[in-house]
Design a protein around this motif. Structure first.
Motif, PDB file in Angstrom:
ATOM      1  N   GLY A 193     -23.565 -38.772  50.473  1.00 46.65           N
ATOM      2  CA  GLY A 193     -24.019 -37.615  49.910  1.00 46.65           C
ATOM      3  C   GLY A 193     -22.674 -36.388  50.156  1.00 46.65           C
ATOM      4  N   SER A 194     -22.406 -35.877  48.993  1.00 47.54           N
ATOM      5  CA  SER A 194     -21.294 -34.345  48.926  1.00 47.54           C
ATOM      6  C   SER A 194     -22.348 -33.334  48.461  1.00 47.54           C
ATOM      7  CB  SER A 194     -19.833 -35.007  48.948  1.00 47.54           C
ATOM      8  OG  SER A 194     -20.112 -35.235  47.138  1.00 47.54           O
ATOM      9  N   ILE A 195     -21.141 -32.214  48.882  1.00 48.10           N
ATOM     10  CA  ILE A 195     -21.856 -30.776  48.241  1.00 48.10           C
ATOM     11  C   ILE A 195     -20.551 -29.674  48.045  1.00 48.10           C
ATOM     12  CG2 ILE A 195     -21.771 -29.651  50.255  1.00 48.10           C
ATOM     13  CD1 ILE A 195     -24.446 -28.000  48.249  1.00 48.10           C
ATOM     14  N   ASN A 196     -20.580 -29.448  46.700  1.00 49.15           N
ATOM     15  CA  ASN A 196     -18.931 -28.356  46.347  1.00 49.15           C
ATOM     16  C   ASN A 196     -19.408 -27.754  45.458  1.00 49.15           C
ATOM     17  OD1 ASN A 196     -18.337 -31.463  46.634  1.00 49.15           O
ATOM     18  ND2 ASN A 196     -15.908 -31.329  46.139  1.00 49.15           N
ATOM     19  N   PHE A 197     -18.864 -26.560  45.947  1.00 48.99           N
ATOM     20  CA  PHE A 197     -18.130 -25.249  45.997  1.00 48.99           C
ATOM     21  C   PHE A 197     -16.985 -25.442  45.220  1.00 48.99           C
ATOM     22  CE2 PHE A 197     -17.537 -20.591  45.741  1.00 48.99           C
ATOM     23  CZ  PHE A 197     -19.084 -20.537  44.878  1.00 48.99           C
ATOM     24  N   ALA A 198     -16.726 -24.441  44.049  1.00 55.17           N
ATOM     25  CA  ALA A 198     -15.904 -23.734  43.088  1.00 55.17           C
ATOM     26  C   ALA A 198     -15.803 -22.637  42.940  1.00 55.17           C
ATOM     27  CB  ALA A 198     -15.060 -25.143  42.327  1.00 55.17           C
ATOM     28  N   LEU A 199     -14.949 -21.370  42.567  1.00 52.10           N
ATOM     29  CA  LEU A 199     -14.764 -20.157  41.693  1.00 52.10           C
ATOM     30  C   LEU A 199     -13.641 -20.352  41.118  1.00 52.10           C
ATOM     31  CD1 LEU A 199     -15.531 -17.724  41.912  1.00 52.10           C
ATOM     32  CD2 LEU A 199     -14.867 -17.063  43.721  1.00 52.10           C
ATOM     33  N   ARG A 200     -14.004 -20.526  40.184  1.00 55.52           N
ATOM     34  CA  ARG A 200     -12.584 -20.189  38.276  1.00 55.52           C
ATOM     35  C   ARG A 200     -13.006 -18.715  37.954  1.00 55.52           C
ATOM     36  NH1 ARG A 200     -15.043 -23.741  33.721  1.00 55.52           N
ATOM     37  NH2 ARG A 200     -14.574 -25.311  36.032  1.00 55.52           N
ATOM     38  N   ARG A 201     -11.350 -18.287  37.678  1.00 58.00           N
ATOM     39  CA  ARG A 201     -11.004 -16.847  37.776  1.00 58.00           C
ATOM     40  C   ARG A 201      -9.989 -16.944  36.364  1.00 58.00           C
ATOM     41  NH1 ARG A 201      -9.086 -11.668  40.592  1.00 58.00           N
ATOM     42  NH2 ARG A 201     -11.594 -11.392  40.078  1.00 58.00           N
ATOM     43  N   VAL A 202     -10.506 -16.655  34.994  1.00 57.22           N
ATOM     44  CA  VAL A 202      -9.912 -16.160  33.848  1.00 57.22           C
ATOM     45  C   VAL A 202      -8.779 -15.759  34.116  1.00 57.22           C
ATOM     46  CG1 VAL A 202      -9.238 -16.391  31.237  1.00 57.22           C
ATOM     47  CG2 VAL A 202     -11.654 -17.374  32.270  1.00 57.22           C
ATOM     48  N   THR A 203      -7.197 -16.149  34.317  1.00 52.91           N
ATOM     49  CA  THR A 203      -6.641 -15.397  34.444  1.00 52.91           C
ATOM     50  C   THR A 203      -5.813 -14.354  33.581  1.00 52.91           C
ATOM     51  OG1 THR A 203      -4.846 -16.943  35.211  1.00 52.91           O
ATOM     52  CG2 THR A 203      -5.860 -16.295  36.766  1.00 52.91           C
ATOM     53  N   SER A 204      -5.832 -15.020  32.249  1.00 50.61           N
ATOM     54  CA  SER A 204      -5.455 -15.104  30.859  1.00 50.61           C
ATOM     55  C   SER A 204      -5.532 -15.077  29.560  1.00 50.61           C
ATOM     56  CB  SER A 204      -3.643 -14.154  30.912  1.00 50.61           C
ATOM     57  OG  SER A 204      -3.184 -15.712  30.780  1.00 50.61           O
ATOM     58  N   ALA A 205      -5.473 -15.189  28.626  1.00 44.71           N
ATOM     59  CA  ALA A 205      -5.010 -16.274  27.258  1.00 44.71           C
ATOM     60  C   ALA A 205      -5.054 -17.147  27.641  1.00 44.71           C
ATOM     61  CB  ALA A 205      -5.253 -14.953  26.255  1.00 44.71           C
ATOM     62  N   LYS A 206      -3.559 -17.561  28.376  1.00 44.66           N
ATOM     63  CA  LYS A 206      -3.911 -18.892  28.792  1.00 44.66           C
ATOM     64  C   LYS A 206      -3.156 -19.926  29.536  1.00 44.66           C
ATOM     65  CE  LYS A 206       1.563 -17.143  26.047  1.00 44.66           C
ATOM     66  NZ  LYS A 206       2.235 -16.573  26.419  1.00 44.66           N
ATOM     67  N   LEU A 231       1.493 -23.683  27.788  1.00 50.86           N
ATOM     68  CA  LEU A 231       3.044 -23.607  28.461  1.00 50.86           C
ATOM     69  C   LEU A 231       3.634 -22.685  25.977  1.00 50.86           C
ATOM     70  CD1 LEU A 231       3.966 -26.626  30.347  1.00 50.86           C
ATOM     71  CD2 LEU A 231       3.287 -24.344  30.879  1.00 50.86           C
ATOM     72  N   THR A 232       3.299 -23.250  25.514  1.00 52.52           N
ATOM     73  CA  THR A 232       3.086 -23.325  24.436  1.00 52.52           C
ATOM     74  C   THR A 232       1.880 -23.654  23.501  1.00 52.52           C
ATOM     75  OG1 THR A 232       3.331 -25.134  24.015  1.00 52.52           O
ATOM     76  CG2 THR A 232       5.697 -24.317  24.597  1.00 52.52           C
ATOM     77  N   PRO A 233       2.152 -22.949  22.476  1.00 53.07           N
ATOM     78  CA  PRO A 233       0.883 -23.206  21.478  1.00 53.07           C
ATOM     79  C   PRO A 233       0.381 -24.779  21.357  1.00 53.07           C
ATOM     80  CG  PRO A 233       1.988 -20.998  20.588  1.00 53.07           C
ATOM     81  CD  PRO A 233       3.331 -21.702  22.155  1.00 53.07           C
ATOM     82  N   CYS A 235       1.979 -27.222  24.127  1.00 55.02           N
ATOM     83  CA  CYS A 235       1.771 -28.063  25.378  1.00 55.02           C
ATOM     84  C   CYS A 235       1.346 -27.076  26.083  1.00 55.02           C
ATOM     85  CB  CYS A 235       2.948 -27.943  25.255  1.00 55.02           C
ATOM     86  SG  CYS A 235       3.747 -29.007  27.365  1.00 55.02           S
ATOM     87  N   PHE A 236       0.121 -27.988  27.333  1.00 62.26           N
ATOM     88  CA  PHE A 236      -0.605 -27.443  28.146  1.00 62.26           C
ATOM     89  C   PHE A 236      -0.466 -28.362  29.430  1.00 62.26           C
ATOM     90  CE2 PHE A 236      -3.657 -30.108  26.713  1.00 62.26           C
ATOM     91  CZ  PHE A 236      -4.315 -30.551  27.917  1.00 62.26           C
ATOM     92  N   ILE A 237      -0.735 -27.310  30.676  1.00 66.27           N
ATOM     93  CA  ILE A 237      -0.348 -28.609  32.235  1.00 66.27           C
ATOM     94  C   ILE A 237      -1.345 -28.227  32.679  1.00 66.27           C
ATOM     95  CG2 ILE A 237       0.982 -26.798  33.296  1.00 66.27           C
ATOM     96  CD1 ILE A 237       3.115 -29.147  34.196  1.00 66.27           C
ATOM     97  N   THR A 238      -1.673 -29.588  33.746  1.00 61.86           N
ATOM     98  CA  THR A 238      -3.031 -28.616  34.251  1.00 61.86           C
ATOM     99  C   THR A 238      -2.319 -29.504  36.275  1.00 61.86           C
ATOM    100  OG1 THR A 238      -4.844 -29.265  33.170  1.00 61.86           O
ATOM    101  CG2 THR A 238      -5.483 -29.464  35.753  1.00 61.86           C
ATOM    102  N   THR A 239      -2.479 -29.162  37.177  1.00 62.13           N
ATOM    103  CA  THR A 239      -2.601 -29.398  38.258  1.00 62.13           C
ATOM    104  C   THR A 239      -3.567 -29.100  39.205  1.00 62.13           C
ATOM    105  OG1 THR A 239      -0.119 -28.504  38.051  1.00 62.13           O
ATOM    106  CG2 THR A 239      -0.798 -28.982  40.096  1.00 62.13           C
ATOM    107  N   HIS A 240      -3.943 -30.858  39.890  1.00 62.53           N
ATOM    108  CA  HIS A 240      -4.571 -30.271  41.324  1.00 62.53           C
ATOM    109  C   HIS A 240      -3.778 -31.120  42.254  1.00 62.53           C
ATOM    110  CE1 HIS A 240      -8.825 -31.996  42.662  1.00 62.53           C
ATOM    111  NE2 HIS A 240      -8.776 -30.950  42.861  1.00 62.53           N
ATOM    112  N   CYS A 241      -4.482 -29.877  43.108  1.00 59.97           N
ATOM    113  CA  CYS A 241      -3.963 -30.545  44.606  1.00 59.97           C
ATOM    114  C   CYS A 241      -5.301 -30.505  45.621  1.00 59.97           C
ATOM    115  CB  CYS A 241      -2.410 -29.510  45.496  1.00 59.97           C
ATOM    116  SG  CYS A 241      -2.456 -27.819  44.949  1.00 59.97           S
ATOM    117  N   ALA A 242      -5.302 -31.184  46.271  1.00 57.40           N
ATOM    118  CA  ALA A 242      -6.512 -31.294  47.706  1.00 57.40           C
ATOM    119  C   ALA A 242      -5.857 -31.693  48.614  1.00 57.40           C
ATOM    120  CB  ALA A 242      -7.151 -32.678  47.028  1.00 57.40           C
ATOM    121  N   LEU A 243      -7.102 -31.679  49.602  1.00 57.57           N
ATOM    122  CA  LEU A 243      -6.551 -31.657  50.831  1.00 57.57           C
ATOM    123  C   LEU A 243      -7.942 -32.120  51.397  1.00 57.57           C
ATOM    124  CD1 LEU A 243      -3.987 -28.991  53.117  1.00 57.57           C
ATOM    125  CD2 LEU A 243      -3.700 -31.007  51.834  1.00 57.57           C
TER     126      LEU A 243
END
Length: 559
Positions: A193-206, A231-233, A235-243
């Motif tokens: 098993g595993s357990i995860n904790f995440a903290l999300r912040r909305v930085t702007s409307a974009k 990026l534009t009305p 187009c959007f981008i999502t990036t996920h990096c992990a160690l």
């Protein structure tokens, strides 16, 4: 003596229906409807003390409706939020000179403030339970090896794997959300098993960002960062990096998804994944009201494939969907087909048959209940056996229709009856008020109706012979249900003007002289009328607009 009418209108009073005007009605239309009802209900036109009192109350109600709808500011609030919106705390600070658009924005701001005050008490739980079942003994039995084993004549069906995951979201502020998730898995006696904790912040409307921390007994600590950005009305981008830390060292991973709206219903995706299983993937997804189509191609290690899938959405109340897909790659070829259907207000049941080489034949059953998902993959055979495909296809259909008829349908009917009974109890006082109001309105209409009938008879115009409103039972399968209708002949005749009767697209329960005789049930209006000496008949749904006379309503003399 008639029962006295209340001073206050019920909260669900429909002002548009009361005035019999469209929701897009102009000021001129509102004035014309208001003047007509004022002439009908003006207290000075009635000498009888009882009728005069009833006329005053109805006149005040019509005046209240006109005041709300004739003012652009109050009308803007009423259109979205009804009478309760006009009573909401905070409106005393709104400037009267604001436009309807500004009024809407102000109301939405006040609503957001109320929501933010309740954020601390809210969570968004989500969960998945998956139970893998090995039923290959039904079709691939090794009889020659177990002839002497007691009980070997019965097929052995085993649970060979399980997976449980759960997550909750806890809003901290209007922009910050904490997410706690965990999972447990077991397969053939080994698990973890595993357990995860995440903290999300909305930085702007974009965009927004998310930090993730995790740990498990099979793998070491995990640190991740996810970023979303418009990026534009289109187009959007999502990036996920992990160690990922483990006994073998640090395993970095990076996933980037670039998406673009190709048109109103179509989105294209480009995905690049680097790490343990590096791959490049491109896909196009088209989602419309009646269908969902996906085509995708992936080049990667160890899997490369092409996939095409289609889902058809039926426009029925059960939200039935049928789907099929074809997937081919280095791992083999797989064909899937299935269906899903809504079985209750919060539950959706689906089944998918998977046929492939070298995977064999599997049946996957899924139940979505609110935010919880229950998944049961059943592996039937490692070979392509026609019998396995047949039973995987026909078996779930037979079981579903039997359960739907014997269990689901009776249960839903009982639940509906309970809800209707609760709704009737909660609205009993309002319905009584509306009934008394309607009876008073009919008494006040009598003199006007007499004059209208005399005028229409003189010109061979429109005469309402009979009219009923409520629940009609025409289907033989529902013959045990009660007919619940009220006579609305007088109110309809009173609305006739120049040999025409026009009802707007709104519930007719709010019309003068009407009330709801069967709360929560489907209602219709049935009208038998005479025009130019010929009988006509029409039945209209509750929220359907109606214009009479019409040639299509004419009753054939032969019938």
């Amino acid at each position: 003596m008639a029962a006295a009418l209340g001073e206050e209108a019920p909260d669900n009073e429909d002002y548009y229906s009361l005035l019999n005007v469209r929701r897009e009605a102009s000021q001129e239309e509102l004035k014309a409807a208001y003047r007509r009802l004022c002439m009908l209900y003006h207290p000075d036109k009635h000498r009888d003390p009882e009728l005069k009192t009833q006329a005053e109350q109805l006149f005040n109600l019509v005046h209240q409706a006109y005041e709300v709808l004739s003012d652009p500011q109050t009308r803007a609030i009423y259109d979205i939020y009804g009478r309760r919106g006009l009573e909401m705390e905070g409106w005393e600070v709104v400037e009267r000179k604001r436009t309807p658009a500004e009024i809407r924005e102000e109301f939405e701001r006040l609503q957001r403030e109320r929501e933010e005050r309740r954020l601390q008490q809210r969570t968004n739980p989500k969960g998945t339970i998956s139970v893998g079942i090995d039923a290959t003994d039904l079709f691939d039995r090794y009889d020659e090896e177990y002839e002497d084993v007691p009980g070997s004549s019965f097929p052995q069906i085993e649970i060979n794997k399980m997976h449980i995951s759960q997550s909750i979201e806890a809003p901290l502020t209007a922009t910050d959300t904490a997410i706690l998730s965990g999972n447990l898995s077991t397969q053939n006696g080994n698990g973890g098993g595993s357990i995860n904790f995440a903290l999300r912040r909305v930085t702007s409307a974009k965009g927004w960002g998310e930090l993730e921390f995790g740990a498990g007994d099979l793998q070491g600590p995990l640190f991740g960062l996810k970023i979303f950005r418009n990026l534009t009305p289109r187009c959007f981008i999502t990036t996920h990096c992990a160690l990922q830390f483990s006994s073998r060292g640090i395993r970095p991973g990076l996933t980037t998804v670039l998406a673009r709206n190709l048109d109103k219903n179509t989105v294209g995706y480009l995905q690049w994944r680097w790490g343990i299983q590096s791959a490049m993937n491109t896909s196009i997804v088209r989602d419309t009201k009646s269908s969902h189509f996906t085509v995708a191609m992936q080049l990667g290690i160890p899997h490369s494939f092409m996939m095409i899938s289609y889902q058809h959405k039926f426009q029925d109340e059960d939200q039935t969907r049928v789907k099929g897909s074809l997937k081919a790659g280095f791992f083999g070829t797989m064909v899937e087909y299935g269906a899903e259907r809504k079985i209750s207000r919060h539950s959706i049941l689906g089944a998918t048959v998977s046929v492939g080489v070298p995977q064999g034949v599997s049946l996957k059953i899924k139940l979505n209940r609110a935010s919880q998902t229950y998944f049961f993959p059943i592996h039937l055979t490692d070979q392509l056996l026609p019998s396995a495909v047949f039973y995987a296809t026909v078996g779930p259909l037979v079981i579903y229709f039997a359960m739907h008829r014997l269990i689901i349908k009776p249960y839903l009917q009982a639940q509906k009856e309970k809800e209707l009974e609760k709704q009737r109890e909660s609205t009993a006082s309002d319905i009584l008020h509306k009934k008394q109001e309607a009876e008073a309105a009919v008494r006040l209409m009598q003199e006007s109706v007499r004059r209208i009938i005399e005028a229409e008879e003189a010109r061979m115009g429109l005469i309402v012979v009979n009219a009923w409103y409520g629940k009609f039972v025409n289907d033989n399968s529902r013959k045990n249900e009660k007919v619940k209708v009220i006579d609305v002949t007088v109110p309809l005749q009173c609305m006739v003007k120049d040999s025409k009767l026009i009802l707007t697209e709104a519930s007719k329960a709010g019309l003068p002289g009407f009330y709801d005789p069967c709360v929560g049930e489907d209602k219709s209006l049935k009208v038998l009328y005479q025009f130019r000496g010929v009988l006509h008949q029409v039945m209209s749904a509750d929220n359907e607009a109606l214009r009479i006379p019409k040639q299509s309503h004419r009753i054939d003399a032969d019938s």
